[in-house]
Design an enzyme around this catalytic site. Sequence first.
Site, PDB file in Angstrom:
ATOM      1  N   SER A  50      24.047  21.456  -4.636  1.00 20.77           N
ATOM      2  CA  SER A  50      22.974  22.233  -5.248  1.00 20.77           C
ATOM      3  C   SER A  50      22.499  23.346  -4.321  1.00 20.77           C
ATOM      4  O   SER A  50      22.767  23.351  -3.117  1.00 20.77           O
ATOM      5  CB  SER A  50      21.791  21.321  -5.573  1.00 20.77           C
ATOM      6  OG  SER A  50      21.132  20.928  -4.379  1.00 20.77           O
ATOM      7  N   ASP A  84      25.591  23.393  -8.154  1.00 22.33           N
ATOM      8  CA  ASP A  84      24.577  22.882  -9.077  1.00 22.33           C
ATOM      9  C   ASP A  84      23.240  23.612  -8.939  1.00 22.33           C
ATOM     10  O   ASP A  84      22.803  23.915  -7.824  1.00 22.33           O
ATOM     11  CB  ASP A  84      24.382  21.379  -8.815  1.00 22.33           C
ATOM     12  CG  ASP A  84      23.540  20.700  -9.870  1.00 22.33           C
ATOM     13  OD1 ASP A  84      23.650  21.065 -11.050  1.00 22.33           O
ATOM     14  OD2 ASP A  84      22.773  19.784  -9.505  1.00 22.33           O
ATOM     15  N   HIS A 183      14.358  15.003 -13.493  1.00 26.40           N
ATOM     16  CA  HIS A 183      14.948  14.983 -12.156  1.00 26.40           C
ATOM     17  C   HIS A 183      14.113  14.130 -11.202  1.00 26.40           C
ATOM     18  O   HIS A 183      12.906  13.972 -11.363  1.00 26.40           O
ATOM     19  CB  HIS A 183      15.020  16.403 -11.580  1.00 26.40           C
ATOM     20  CG  HIS A 183      15.964  17.311 -12.302  1.00 26.40           C
ATOM     21  ND1 HIS A 183      15.546  18.333 -13.107  1.00 26.40           N
ATOM     22  CD2 HIS A 183      17.323  17.353 -12.332  1.00 26.40           C
ATOM     23  CE1 HIS A 183      16.593  18.975 -13.599  1.00 26.40           C
ATOM     24  NE2 HIS A 183      17.684  18.411 -13.140  1.00 26.40           N
ATOM     25  N   GLY A 212      19.127  14.457 -14.475  1.00 24.08           N
ATOM     26  CA  GLY A 212      18.131  13.426 -14.201  1.00 24.08           C
ATOM     27  C   GLY A 212      18.571  12.031 -14.583  1.00 24.08           C
ATOM     28  O   GLY A 212      17.745  11.170 -14.907  1.00 24.08           O
ATOM     29  N   ASN A 233      24.755  13.815 -14.772  1.00 32.34           N
ATOM     30  CA  ASN A 233      24.422  14.187 -13.391  1.00 32.34           C
ATOM     31  C   ASN A 233      23.597  13.112 -12.700  1.00 32.34           C
ATOM     32  O   ASN A 233      22.575  12.676 -13.240  1.00 32.34           O
ATOM     33  CB  ASN A 233      23.624  15.495 -13.378  1.00 32.34           C
ATOM     34  CG  ASN A 233      24.475  16.715 -13.646  1.00 32.34           C
ATOM     35  OD1 ASN A 233      25.608  16.611 -14.098  1.00 32.34           O
ATOM     36  ND2 ASN A 233      23.920  17.881 -13.370  1.00 32.34           N
ATOM     37  N   THR A 236      19.491  11.468  -7.238  1.00 31.75           N
ATOM     38  CA  THR A 236      18.474  10.668  -6.555  1.00 31.75           C
ATOM     39  C   THR A 236      18.921   9.227  -6.334  1.00 31.75           C
ATOM     40  O   THR A 236      18.576   8.615  -5.315  1.00 31.75           O
ATOM     41  CB  THR A 236      17.165  10.698  -7.356  1.00 31.75           C
ATOM     42  OG1 THR A 236      16.729  12.059  -7.478  1.00 31.75           O
ATOM     43  CG2 THR A 236      16.075   9.894  -6.679  1.00 31.75           C
TER      44      THR A 236
END
Length: 283
Positions: A50, A84, A183, A212, A233, A236
Amino acid sequence: MPLVSTGELVTAARESGHGLAAFNVITLEHAEAIAAGAERAGTPAVLQISENAVKFHGGDLTAVAAAATAVARASTAPLSLHLDHVESVELLRAAHPAGFSSAMFDASKLTYGDNVKATAEAVRWGHERGIWIEAELGKVGGKEGEAPLDAHAPGVRTDPGEAVNYVADTGVDALAVAVGSSHAMTDRTAALDHGLIAALRDAVPVPLVLHGSSGVPDGEIRRAVAAGMVKINVGTALNTAFTGAVREYLAANPATVDPRKYLVPAREAMTGTVAHFLGLMGH
């Protein structure tokens, strides 16, 4: 094996009714864990870097991209490299020489008209160089620096009619949609709007992307893939596994100073997380 293009992986997943999981890379250990997890699961995966990760590495895409590329090429799993949540046009244009086959251009902070104009230009630029372009419509929210967002608030979710026009006006290859996830969630409690997913699948001619996904329970992800969500995606969840393993090791071994001692369990924890999410893709 050689890098595979994201477009090829997404197309194959969509045609077979499977999902394709894409995982965010921050450190070398992230990339190694994604490759190992894909090998363990026996499925393809996407390594995503990202704009925030590039900023973490001093604003230069070159080194982190080279590391992720080297890991992917050494793997036996089919892996692609994706840029990203790129807001910077300069960074987007660095994707081509760095070997990326795809990018998510994020103009979601702009007005709708400016979003369409900027995204259409990104698509034109990308397609001239064989780069597959993803964009976002709706407000997924939750990224660092953004105000907290209620994923169930009116006006947040992607409207199918607007999505049809957006895809036609921009020419994007895939569309990230707001259907109830957010997210940076550390608990897996998001409830997705599966009716909206089906409506978007029927309305929009390009593959759908779920951002997310770390906050989405297993059953919800399986249902989303079955309803037509293609690219899933995950970011986290890897960081949660990584940090949890480091904390656990250092709590048990407080005198440790060699980072290899705690990075080994951290990498293994992420590998297990990658393999788990890949197992939800319907292969």
